[in-house]
Design a protein around this motif. Sequence first.
Motif, PDB file in Angstrom:
ATOM      1  N   ALA A   1       7.036  10.167  24.215  1.00 32.86           N
ATOM      2  CA  ALA A   1       6.977  10.704  22.849  1.00 32.86           C
ATOM      3  C   ALA A   1       6.624   9.661  21.799  1.00 32.86           C
ATOM      4  CB  ALA A   1       8.311  11.363  22.493  1.00 32.86           C
ATOM      5  N   PHE A   2       6.922   8.387  22.073  1.00 35.36           N
ATOM      6  CA  PHE A   2       6.692   7.357  21.054  1.00 35.36           C
ATOM      7  C   PHE A   2       5.391   6.578  21.277  1.00 35.36           C
ATOM      8  CE2 PHE A   2      11.181   8.216  20.651  1.00 35.36           C
ATOM      9  CZ  PHE A   2      11.387   8.173  19.288  1.00 35.36           C
ATOM     10  N   GLN A   3       4.595   7.036  22.225  1.00 35.82           N
ATOM     11  CA  GLN A   3       3.322   6.360  22.471  1.00 35.82           C
ATOM     12  C   GLN A   3       2.388   6.541  21.276  1.00 35.82           C
ATOM     13  OE1 GLN A   3       1.509   7.570  26.120  1.00 35.82           O
ATOM     14  NE2 GLN A   3      -0.255   6.199  25.914  1.00 35.82           N
ATOM     15  N   ASN A   4       1.726   5.472  20.855  1.00 32.36           N
ATOM     16  CA  ASN A   4       0.787   5.462  19.712  1.00 32.36           C
ATOM     17  C   ASN A   4       1.482   5.595  18.362  1.00 32.36           C
ATOM     18  OD1 ASN A   4      -1.452   5.343  21.501  1.00 32.36           O
ATOM     19  ND2 ASN A   4      -1.386   7.576  21.746  1.00 32.36           N
ATOM     20  N   THR A   5       2.788   5.347  18.325  1.00 33.28           N
ATOM     21  CA  THR A   5       3.506   5.419  17.046  1.00 33.28           C
ATOM     22  C   THR A   5       2.999   4.348  16.090  1.00 33.28           C
ATOM     23  OG1 THR A   5       5.502   6.275  18.105  1.00 33.28           O
ATOM     24  CG2 THR A   5       5.767   5.295  15.922  1.00 33.28           C
ATOM     25  N   VAL A   6       2.730   4.754  14.858  1.00 32.16           N
ATOM     26  CA  VAL A   6       2.274   3.831  13.815  1.00 32.16           C
ATOM     27  C   VAL A   6       3.493   3.240  13.119  1.00 32.16           C
ATOM     28  CG1 VAL A   6       0.998   3.598  11.651  1.00 32.16           C
ATOM     29  CG2 VAL A   6       0.136   5.101  13.472  1.00 32.16           C
ATOM     30  N   ILE A   7       3.553   1.911  13.060  1.00 33.66           N
ATOM     31  CA  ILE A   7       4.660   1.251  12.356  1.00 33.66           C
ATOM     32  C   ILE A   7       4.046   0.388  11.269  1.00 33.66           C
ATOM     33  CG2 ILE A   7       6.656  -0.282  12.567  1.00 33.66           C
ATOM     34  CD1 ILE A   7       6.798   0.455  15.508  1.00 33.66           C
ATOM     35  N   GLY A   8       4.021   0.915  10.084  1.00 39.13           N
ATOM     36  CA  GLY A   8       3.452   0.192   8.951  1.00 39.13           C
ATOM     37  C   GLY A   8       4.167   0.589   7.677  1.00 39.13           C
ATOM     38  N   PHE A   9       4.243  -0.338   6.757  1.00 36.13           N
ATOM     39  CA  PHE A   9       4.970  -0.115   5.509  1.00 36.13           C
ATOM     40  C   PHE A   9       4.444   1.122   4.783  1.00 36.13           C
ATOM     41  CE2 PHE A   9       6.454  -1.634   1.237  1.00 36.13           C
ATOM     42  CZ  PHE A   9       7.797  -1.756   1.582  1.00 36.13           C
ATOM     43  N   GLY A  10       3.134   1.203   4.626  1.00 37.71           N
ATOM     44  CA  GLY A  10       2.533   2.307   3.887  1.00 37.71           C
ATOM     45  C   GLY A  10       2.563   3.628   4.617  1.00 37.71           C
ATOM     46  N   PRO A  11       2.076   3.708   5.889  1.00 39.15           N
ATOM     47  CA  PRO A  11       2.083   4.980   6.606  1.00 39.15           C
ATOM     48  C   PRO A  11       3.470   5.602   6.730  1.00 39.15           C
ATOM     49  CG  PRO A  11       0.671   3.404   7.730  1.00 39.15           C
ATOM     50  CD  PRO A  11       1.357   2.652   6.644  1.00 39.15           C
ATOM     51  N   VAL A  12       4.479   4.760   6.976  1.00 42.33           N
ATOM     52  CA  VAL A  12       5.842   5.290   7.071  1.00 42.33           C
ATOM     53  C   VAL A  12       6.292   5.858   5.729  1.00 42.33           C
ATOM     54  CG1 VAL A  12       8.262   4.678   7.457  1.00 42.33           C
ATOM     55  CG2 VAL A  12       6.505   3.794   8.984  1.00 42.33           C
ATOM     56  N   GLY A  13       5.941   5.152   4.644  1.00 45.81           N
ATOM     57  CA  GLY A  13       6.292   5.646   3.317  1.00 45.81           C
ATOM     58  C   GLY A  13       5.641   6.979   3.003  1.00 45.81           C
TER      59      GLY A  13
ATOM     60  N   LEU B   1       7.814   1.752  -3.640  1.00 46.41           N
ATOM     61  CA  LEU B   1       6.942   0.582  -3.482  1.00 46.41           C
ATOM     62  C   LEU B   1       6.021   0.653  -2.267  1.00 46.41           C
ATOM     63  CD1 LEU B   1       9.363  -2.365  -4.375  1.00 46.41           C
ATOM     64  CD2 LEU B   1       7.689  -1.228  -5.843  1.00 46.41           C
ATOM     65  N   ALA B   2       6.454   1.331  -1.186  1.00 43.56           N
ATOM     66  CA  ALA B   2       5.699   1.292   0.071  1.00 43.56           C
ATOM     67  C   ALA B   2       4.243   1.721  -0.077  1.00 43.56           C
ATOM     68  CB  ALA B   2       6.407   2.145   1.128  1.00 43.56           C
ATOM     69  N   PRO B   3       3.948   2.895  -0.624  1.00 45.70           N
ATOM     70  CA  PRO B   3       2.540   3.294  -0.730  1.00 45.70           C
ATOM     71  C   PRO B   3       1.740   2.404  -1.673  1.00 45.70           C
ATOM     72  CG  PRO B   3       4.022   5.170  -1.012  1.00 45.70           C
ATOM     73  CD  PRO B   3       4.843   3.943  -1.112  1.00 45.70           C
ATOM     74  N   VAL B   4       2.397   1.887  -2.712  1.00 45.23           N
ATOM     75  CA  VAL B   4       1.700   1.060  -3.693  1.00 45.23           C
ATOM     76  C   VAL B   4       1.303  -0.281  -3.077  1.00 45.23           C
ATOM     77  CG1 VAL B   4       1.876  -0.059  -5.945  1.00 45.23           C
ATOM     78  CG2 VAL B   4       2.952   2.166  -5.573  1.00 45.23           C
ATOM     79  N   ILE B   5       2.220  -0.882  -2.305  1.00 40.42           N
ATOM     80  CA  ILE B   5       1.945  -2.188  -1.690  1.00 40.42           C
ATOM     81  C   ILE B   5       0.926  -2.049  -0.563  1.00 40.42           C
ATOM     82  CG2 ILE B   5       2.971  -4.050  -0.319  1.00 40.42           C
ATOM     83  CD1 ILE B   5       5.550  -3.635  -1.923  1.00 40.42           C
ATOM     84  N   ASP B   6       1.084  -1.016   0.276  1.00 34.72           N
ATOM     85  CA  ASP B   6       0.221  -0.865   1.435  1.00 34.72           C
ATOM     86  C   ASP B   6      -1.192  -0.422   1.066  1.00 34.72           C
ATOM     87  OD1 ASP B   6       0.121  -0.660   4.518  1.00 34.72           O
ATOM     88  OD2 ASP B   6      -0.712   1.258   3.839  1.00 34.72           O
ATOM     89  N   ASN B   7      -1.288   0.483   0.115  1.00 30.87           N
ATOM     90  CA  ASN B   7      -2.602   1.022  -0.250  1.00 30.87           C
ATOM     91  C   ASN B   7      -2.658   1.274  -1.761  1.00 30.87           C
ATOM     92  OD1 ASN B   7      -5.169   2.133  -0.111  1.00 30.87           O
ATOM     93  ND2 ASN B   7      -4.428   4.165   0.481  1.00 30.87           N
ATOM     94  N   PRO B   8      -2.810   0.199  -2.550  1.00 23.72           N
ATOM     95  CA  PRO B   8      -2.825   0.369  -4.010  1.00 23.72           C
ATOM     96  C   PRO B   8      -3.958   1.307  -4.452  1.00 23.72           C
ATOM     97  CG  PRO B   8      -2.702  -1.952  -3.384  1.00 23.72           C
ATOM     98  CD  PRO B   8      -3.023  -1.190  -2.139  1.00 23.72           C
ATOM     99  N   GLN B   9      -3.601   2.258  -5.295  1.00 24.99           N
ATOM    100  CA  GLN B   9      -4.588   3.201  -5.813  1.00 24.99           C
ATOM    101  C   GLN B   9      -4.401   3.340  -7.319  1.00 24.99           C
ATOM    102  OE1 GLN B   9      -4.962   6.932  -3.590  1.00 24.99           O
ATOM    103  NE2 GLN B   9      -3.782   6.025  -1.929  1.00 24.99           N
ATOM    104  N   MET B  10      -5.477   3.671  -7.996  1.00 24.75           N
ATOM    105  CA  MET B  10      -5.402   3.819  -9.448  1.00 24.75           C
ATOM    106  C   MET B  10      -4.473   4.964  -9.850  1.00 24.75           C
ATOM    107  SD  MET B  10      -7.046   1.455 -10.927  1.00 24.75           S
ATOM    108  CE  MET B  10      -7.093   2.128 -12.585  1.00 24.75           C
TER     109      MET B  10
END
Length: 492
Positions: free
Chosen positions: A217-229, A433-442
């Motif tokens: 079940a955990f195969q290919n799990t994404v572990i990232g600050f932004g995606p998790v947020g 903060l997670a989405p802003v740090i991982d993928n800053p957008q206007m």
Amino acid sequence: MFRSTKRAELKEEDGKSVSDVILNRRTGKLRLKRKVGLVSAVSLIAGTMIGSGIFMSPEFVLRNMGSPGGSLTIWAACGLLAMLGALSYAELGTVIKESGGEYIYILRNFGSLPAFLFAYTSVIVVRPASIAGISLSFAEYAVAPFYQSCTASPEVVVKCAAAACVLALAFINCLDVKLATSIMNIFTAAKLTVLVIIVMGGVVLLANGETKNLQNAFQNTVIGFGPVGVAFYQGLWSYDGWNNLNYVTEELKNPEVNLPRAVMIAIPLVTCLYLLVNVSYFAAMTPAELLSSGAVAISWGNKVLGSWAWLIPLAVVLSTFGSANGTFFSGGRMCCVAAREGHMPAILSMAHVRRLTPSPALIFTSTIALILIILGNFSSIVNFFSFTAWLFYGMTIAGLLYLKIKKPNLPRPYKVPIIIPIIVLIASVFLVLAPVIDNPQMEFLYVILFILSGIIVYFPFVYYKHCPDFLSKATLYLQLFLEVAPTDRNIN
């Protein structure tokens, strides 16, 4: 105006004694009645939480997490976070016994300007955006059966159906509090029934050996600050409503007991159902099938229920309508309380002299929601709402920590360990903060600028109390036309 209100209290109209109207003899203002019991309180929380999210968000959560195991972990974590946040809010609601949710807690703990910025953002965008998002989900499912040969329903038809939903809810909530809560109870029972059907379908599939999609079940799990947020944002959209009861504290019977009790019943129930429903989805569909499905619940119904698959879109329509009703019910109260404190135009603080519903605030909220339906879409509404909401949730929880540390001797009918609000505060900071740090957008900058633009409005109209003549005249005419009078606190 107050004389005419007092006369209305003494006579009978429409076959109904106006003793139902509570008048504060000292101030001459109306009070909203305590009509929300424990069952309605549980329905308000659970009924608002179970809306469009569980039928739409699983696809987005899976897309960000990359695996069924990661997706289920997010759903469980979101439920835990909602529970911890609601327990913290329960303590705030028994210490500060006023309606208004985050607004009133920020006002009492941090003062006028931060509270105004919250009200300004919430009344103009966040609450109407939530209603608009749920109504769009309602509309997508409601019109889908009429366009089965098309890959997607026409956008104009979907938006018209969403607008019709908003108008119907505005009428119901302006008409009668008891009617609105009765609809909430009925629709909550209906949506719990359909979730149980989906869960039972999943149990049958698993019993028949359909477990391959849950292996590794955990195969290919994404572990990232932004995606998790972002995955949290989509999951928490489904849990939105965990704080709704705090918006109507003044209408809740015995809030010291019923507020924490309703939280402890509703949120664990919803969390368990959400997890089991997601397991049922994975038992019926591969991750690829789930990701390609524009309507996860309908795809599940087509594969599992066969000729009875039509029950799913009907149930989703009922679910989203009930959820929007709960959001409407609480959102109008926050707008009314902010106006009562002088942070919004006075007309929005008023209630109908006979029906005791905050009709001006409800009409205003529905108008903004209609505008957002015309301009927005589901995904953008969810992301904007989540970022802004958790910014102010964090501020509210910081207020609870302030009260615990600086005013430990305040009477507290209900108390949570200090570690709980600390965890919620840390989670709030992460979600902001997670989405802003991982993928800053206007877009995030635009959100902050919009919140800060409230300062330009605050100083002339709130701090210096400048009121244009046309606004005073408009308030008078609207008061007469809508048959409304100012409201007072009901904290006894």
